[in-house]
Structures are given as C-alpha cells and as structure tokens.
Design an enzyme around this catalytic site. Structure first.
Site, PDB file in Angstrom:
ATOM      1  CG  HIS A  96      -2.198   0.829   1.056  1.00 38.21           C
ATOM      2  ND1 HIS A  96      -2.710   1.617   1.852  1.00 38.21           N
ATOM      3  CD2 HIS A  96      -3.048   0.654   0.339  1.00 38.21           C
ATOM      4  CE1 HIS A  96      -3.775   2.323   1.582  1.00 38.21           C
ATOM      5  NE2 HIS A  96      -4.217   1.707   0.395  1.00 38.21           N
TER       6      HIS A  96
ATOM      7  CE  LYS B 140      -1.927   5.294  -0.871  1.00 39.16           C
ATOM      8  NZ  LYS B 140      -2.136   3.754  -0.404  1.00 39.16           N
TER       9      LYS B 140
ATOM     10  CG  ASP C 242      18.481  12.812  -7.638  1.00 42.24           C
ATOM     11  OD1 ASP C 242      18.574  11.798  -8.456  1.00 42.24           O
ATOM     12  OD2 ASP C 242      18.273  14.007  -8.193  1.00 42.24           O
TER      13      ASP C 242
END
Length: 154
Positions: free
Chosen positions: A95, A97, A102
């Site tokens: 789940h 996100k 960098d």
C-alpha cells in the site's frame, strides 16, 4: 546535515497540485528515482518516469500485485522504457505511495499515483528534502525489492 532544517511542501487534492509536484520532482532527478506504488495509473507521472529513464536516471518501481495485468496500469509503459519494475506480492496489499528522488527527497502521503487521486479524492502529499529520511525510505524500498519479482509484461 545535522542541524539543518528539513524543507517540506504539503499538497492536498482534489486538484491541489499533487500530480504537478510529483512530475516536477521527477523532472529534476539527476541520478535515481525509487517508486513504491499501490495503484499506478497516472499518465503524467508515468511520462515523467519514462523521460527520466531516457535521460539516464535510474528508475526503479515496485507495484502491488493488483497492478499485474491491470489494463489501466502504467507499469507496462514504464517497464517498456527500460525502467526496473517489480511486483511486491508478499503482502495482502503493498500500500506504499512513496517516491525517493536522488537519495535526498521523499514524496509520500495518501495520494495514489492516479487521476482519481488528483481530480476526485481528498488526499494529501508531502514532499520532504531530508537525506536521512530519504535514506530510511530507500532502505525500505530495497527491503521490499528483495522479495519482489520482475514485472512480466502481458
């Protein structure tokens, strides 16, 4: 380094600039982008990842198993562009996100990488420039990548 204040920006949808913020951060990437996506159907975000991969940025993505064979998933296009795309099927749902750019910027929140999250849902997105935090998120990305399998293009 130590003692420097973290720089952050917060965005809220619907239509609060979340997608544009993500596309901008990926557009500024110089070396690598790590993505953990639950639902990944946003064409603008996929386009930014593909453009980054094509300009020599190492792009690597893990997606939830629900994106396997899902006709609206952008995993296919990103994999076709040469990015490393993995499926994290070990969990009930993967789940996360999260995007790490960098090794210095973390993008996270409730915001899925979808048009619905941008246009219809109430969501939040937090962009934090902090190397220590980015290191923690990158290490977590790697832990999940270790038990993930290569995305098989349909």
């Amino acid at each position: 380094g130590a003692g420097t204040a973290a720089v952050w920006q917060a965005y809220f949808s619907p239509r609060g600039g979340c997608t544009d913020a993500i596309v901008g951060e990926i557009g500024a990437a110089r070396s690598n982008v790590l993505v953990q996506a639950y639902s990944f159907t946003s064409a603008p975000i996929a386009g930014a990842l593909i453009a980054a991969q094509r300009r020599g940025v190492a792009v690597a993505v893990t997606v939830d198993k629900g994106q396997r064979g899902y006709e609206h998933s952008q995993a296919d296009e990103v994999a076709a562009a040469g990015a490393r795309v993995l499926v994290d099927a070990r969990h009930a749902i993967a789940h996360h996100k999260v995007i790490v750019v960098d090794g210095e910027t973390v993008i996270t929140g409730s915001f899925n990488f979808t048009a619905a999250a941008e246009e219809r849902n109430a969501e939040n997105l937090l962009v934090v420039r902090d190397r220590a935090l980015a290191g923690r998120y990158a290490a977590n990305w790697r832990r999940h990548a270790e038990h993930s399998e290569a995305y098989a293009r349909p």
